[in-house]
Every structure is written in structure tokens, then in C-alpha cells.
Design an enzyme around this catalytic site. Structure first.
Site, short mmCIF file in Angstrom:
data_model
loop_
_atom_site.label_atom_id
_atom_site.label_comp_id
_atom_site.label_asym_id
_atom_site.label_seq_id
_atom_site.Cartn_x
_atom_site.Cartn_y
_atom_site.Cartn_z
N ASN A 1 0.82 -1.22 0.00
CA ASN A 1 0.00 0.00 0.00
C ASN A 1 0.85 1.27 0.00
OD1 ASN A 1 0.78 -0.43 2.66
ND2 ASN A 1 -1.15 0.27 3.54
N GLY B 1 0.50 6.34 9.01
CA GLY B 1 -0.82 5.89 9.42
C GLY B 1 -0.98 4.40 9.25
N ILE B 2 -1.96 3.83 9.89
CA ILE B 2 -2.19 2.39 9.88
C ILE B 2 -2.48 1.87 8.47
CG2 ILE B 2 -4.68 2.50 10.38
CD1 ILE B 2 -2.40 0.07 12.15
N HIS B 3 -2.97 2.74 7.60
CA HIS B 3 -3.27 2.33 6.23
C HIS B 3 -2.21 2.83 5.25
CE1 HIS B 3 -7.24 2.39 8.28
NE2 HIS B 3 -7.17 1.15 7.85
N GLY B 4 -1.05 3.23 5.76
CA GLY B 4 0.03 3.65 4.89
C GLY B 4 0.08 5.13 4.60
#
Length: 184
Positions: free
Chosen positions: A56, A69-72
Site C-alpha cells: 500500500n 498511518g495504519i493504512h500507509g
């Protein structure tokens, strides 16, 4: 970024709900917990998304990203890998500066795996977190170590510190028994 800070926020709000507080009080507790929760992570690799099976974000070998962030989502700094204590010191410097806790205050700590970081490495980070909190004169009320908020197989970790008051301490200590989390 929230990274694993939501673990403490959800725990406090869930305890408030379990205590049958009115919904507006549960919301107040969640907002209060959020305001007193400080968290930052470090990524050593990206995760691959199930729908694409591709990373990601791009992070070259031998580099790390602090504050992602946790989602890249992009972090605050990228650079070469550094020793664990140096990484913890950078994260704790930021957390302690923003938290503004006074000596003697109590905190709850979470050292979280982002997915593929093993417990042994998390405990190395946790040892330095405890040293830094002790140096700041803060009392550790509770410590959680493990994969509680992950991003699939991402290598890295996050450090979360909740600045406790009496209300948050009671809610963090409130018994909880669910599939991935148990207290009391």
C-alpha cells in the site's frame, strides 16, 4: 494519526457502555479518552492489500517511516533504520512533549505490533518506553504489549500512552471479555 490509540478509546467507551451510561456520556467518555491518548508508529515495511496483493506504499529496504498511518498514510519522517532505543526515544520525545503530563501522573501504555513484528521485539521497545516514562516521573498503571491494532503483515510497531485521570483509570480497569481482548 490514531494508529493503536483507538484500543484505549474503544476500551474506555466500551466500559462506559457496559456500565449503562447514557449514550451522550459514552460519547463524552470516548472524546475525553481520545483527547488524552497519544500514539505514534514506525513502519519497516508496507502491507499488501488483499484486493491488489501489492504494497500500500513504497518503503525501500533498510529504511523506516516514523509517524505513518495504519493504512500507509505518509508519516512525519523517513530515513535509514536506527536502533530500537533511538526509535523509541524519537517517538517518546514527541508523545511526552504533546502530552504535557506532570511528574507523578499515571499512564496506560500499549506497545503494538503492526502485524509481523514479534513479541520479543515489542518487549525490547516496551523496556525503553518504561525507562522513558520513569525518567519523566510518570507512573505506569497498565501495560499492554502485542498485536492489538494491526495492518495485515506490516512490519513495525506503534507506541500509545494514555494520560489517565481517575475516570479513565476506572474505565481502563473495567472487566472486559471479548475475542481479542480481556481485562479483569
Amino acid at each position: 494519526r490514531g494508529v493503536a490509540g483507538n484500543v484505549f478509546v474503544f476500551k474506555a467507551a466500551g466500559a462506559a457502555a457496559d456500565l449503562l451510561m447514557p449514550l451522550d456520556e459514552v460519547e463524552r467518555v470516548a472524546r475525553h479518552a481520545n483527547a488524552r491518548t497519544f500514539t505514534m508508529g514506525v513502519a519497516l515495511s508496507a502491507c499488501s492489500l488483499p484486493q491488489t496483493r501489492r504494497p500500500n506504499f513504497d518503503l525501500p529496504a533498510g529504511e523506516m517511516e516514523i509517524g505513518m498511518g495504519i493504512h500507509g498514510e505518509p508519516g512525519v519522517r523517513r530515513g535509514p533504520l536506527r536502533p530500537a532505543n533511538e526509535v523509541v526515544d524519537e517517538i517518546m520525545d514527541a508523545i511526552l512533549a504533546e502530552m504535557g503530563a506532570a511528574p507523578g501522573d499515571r499512564v496506560a501504555v500499549l506497545v503494538n505490533s503492526l502485524g509481523s513484528t514479534p513479541l520479543m521485539e515489542l518487549y525490547i521497545l516496551n523496556a525503553r518506553v518504561a525507562e522513558r516514562l520513569q525518567q519523566a516521573g510518570l507512573q505506569i498503571h497498565a501495560t499492554l504489549v502485542g498485536p492489538l491494532c494491526t495492518s495485515l503483515e506490516m512490519a513495525g510497531a506503534s507506541i500509545t500512552v494514555m494520560h489517565l485521570d481517575d475516570e479513565l483509570r476506572r474505565l481502563i480497569d473495567h472487566p472486559c471479555d471479548c475475542a481479542m481482548f480481556r481485562v479483569g
